[in-house]
Enzyme design. Sequence first.
Site, PDB file in Angstrom:
ATOM      1  CG  HIS A   1       1.313   6.462   1.205  1.00  0.00           C
ATOM      2  ND1 HIS A   1       2.164   5.913   0.273  1.00  0.00           N
ATOM      3  CD2 HIS A   1       2.017   6.457   2.371  1.00  0.00           C
ATOM      4  CE1 HIS A   1       3.307   5.586   0.847  1.00  0.00           C
ATOM      5  NE2 HIS A   1       3.254   5.908   2.120  1.00  0.00           N
TER       6      HIS A   1
ATOM      7  NE  ARG B   1      -1.520   7.894  11.002  1.00  0.00           N
ATOM      8  CZ  ARG B   1      -2.172   6.839  10.512  1.00  0.00           C
ATOM      9  NH1 ARG B   1      -3.429   6.630  10.831  1.00  0.00           N
ATOM     10  NH2 ARG B   1      -1.565   6.000   9.687  1.00  0.00           N
TER      11      ARG B   1
END
Length: 337
Positions: A270, A280
Amino acid sequence: MVVLCKPPTPEQCSFSYVKNFKTITTFPPQICVVDLSKPDAKTLIVKACEEFGFFKVTNHGVPMDTISKLESQAINFFSLPLDQKQKAGPPNPFGYGNKKIGLNGDVGWVEYLLLTNDHDFNSTKLSPAFGHTLDNFRSVTSDYMCAVRRMGCEILEMMAEGLNIEQKNAFSKLLMDKESDSVFRLNHYPPCPSELLGLNNKKGENMVGFGEHTDPQIISLLRSNNTSGLQICLKDKTWISVPPDQNSFFVNVGDSLQVMTNGRFRSVRHRVLANGFKSRFSMIYFCGPPLSEKIAPLPSFTKDKESLYKEFTWFEYKKSAYATRLADDRLCHFERI
Ligand code: GA4
């Protein structure tokens, strides 16, 4: 006259960019959502770990209040001036890090705080940055870690049941162990400046916030705010964007669980892409075994398939992992040929 250009700083030239990935906007068809309160949870967990090494969890039992308290403390910390945050660095084995990831030259558009255990708060490293808020930060972090660890154990027990492993706590006992070597990470991906993003957009590329990798531990439990960025790599090597969901948790299978299941579960590759507009925030609890724990396929996975891996201790694995680059395949050193 010869005009010498100033060479770019390492930070200017070593960020990486990616292109070519699919974006999905709804959770099914591809990624599993597991409602922990439903009877089919254990079956779905096993299917998701085999196919993706990744799933989303709802009805997770971690109080929203516990999550919000830690999130607001983290936001406060990351809003401090850089020189104050840097007092809590460098991040080895715990502390503040900015752009540099690990020890071998990886960089990302990210700043973070790594915590290993409660003793981190007793050292003098965090207090100059946190000042009088340190006690409160310690308390909200500890509440969060307890609640998330509880959820992790529940998931690992469901997993063992779903796999028909006799010992229901075969995985969860590693996390319950007082010596469990877990790591907690708070990440902040600031909006990426337009000069950098403008260049990317022209080329159809995206700046990387945290480069592609697999997690070394058993499972990782991730919660983020509603800003996108996370992507996972599917078996066919395509990358898909995972729609963010601040009310759920995401679970990654790590390398240790891939070994313990003799490759039946896949450790998911990932990465996180930088965003041009929104920050974020993510908080990840990496569930690790005790350092002395021997990691090898469990007997039920070697009945009709030879063991794919040599036995190693978590300490040996970690030592070798810290000598690698983020994107490296860390398990290849432990495969039987
Ligand atoms: C990846 C998963 C976790 O974030 C982490 C990372 C660690 C670090 O940031 O110090 C590592 C990385 C992670 C694996 C390889 C080494 C170590 C950076 C790096 C290049 C905290 C972990 O446990 O392993």
